[in-house]
Scaffold this active site. Sequence first.
Site, PDB file in Angstrom:
ATOM      1  N   ASP A 182     -52.838  87.667 -22.158  1.00  0.00           N
ATOM      2  CA  ASP A 182     -52.221  88.983 -21.969  1.00  0.00           C
ATOM      3  C   ASP A 182     -51.650  89.456 -23.309  1.00  0.00           C
ATOM      4  OD1 ASP A 182     -50.751  91.149 -21.277  1.00  0.00           O
ATOM      5  OD2 ASP A 182     -49.715  90.196 -19.602  1.00  0.00           O
ATOM      6  N   ARG A 203     -56.116  94.654 -20.858  1.00  0.00           N
ATOM      7  CA  ARG A 203     -57.354  93.863 -20.887  1.00  0.00           C
ATOM      8  C   ARG A 203     -58.492  94.466 -20.073  1.00  0.00           C
ATOM      9  NH1 ARG A 203     -54.391  88.575 -18.944  1.00  0.00           N
ATOM     10  NH2 ARG A 203     -53.196  90.251 -17.951  1.00  0.00           N
ATOM     11  N   CYS A 219     -57.066  92.860 -14.251  1.00  0.00           N
ATOM     12  CA  CYS A 219     -55.968  92.172 -14.942  1.00  0.00           C
ATOM     13  C   CYS A 219     -54.672  92.467 -14.188  1.00  0.00           C
ATOM     14  CB  CYS A 219     -55.904  92.567 -16.419  1.00  0.00           C
ATOM     15  SG  CYS A 219     -55.586  94.314 -16.736  1.00  0.00           S
TER      16      CYS A 219
END
Length: 154
Positions: A123, A13, A7
């Site tokens: 996100d 994440r 990420c």
Amino acid sequence: MQILMVCLGNICRSPLAEGIMKAKLRSRNLDWKVESRGTGNWHVGQLPDPRSIATAKRHQIDITDQRAQQFSEKDFEDYDLILAMDQSNYSNIIAMAKGIADEEKVKLIMDFDPDKTALEVPDPYWNDDGFEQVFSMLDQACDKVIEAFDKAAC
Ligand code: 4NP
């Protein structure tokens, strides 16, 4: 099989993706390597975000052994499959590829989920409520990744 989850910051994440995938592999007795990285370097050396730690914990997964690392060119050599959380991560990784062989290793994780409701894992850094949704998207996508490679991989 060696899988890298990527990420932007490697604190929200991809640590969740790493923890979820490791838990699934353990329960299936699959000896695959899984790690995670961020394309950015702001959080290198840090624990996952407390909200990711808490979300994983609610699902009986401990991710407190993880520390953020930045994606590097060497990761193309060390991994078979590089799974980006969103299109921006994907573009950042592809920009570092040295050729077609590197590029072919990079996929969007949500591309593995035929039931996907989104193309990208959003996100959650600026959204406290986003972590459970991210967990559930990754949980489903990781099952599909395992299904795709379980027979082929050793
Ligand atoms: P992640 O989330 O890419 O899922 O780890 C973010 C973490 C940190 C920042 C952005 C996104 N940041 O701007 O510091």
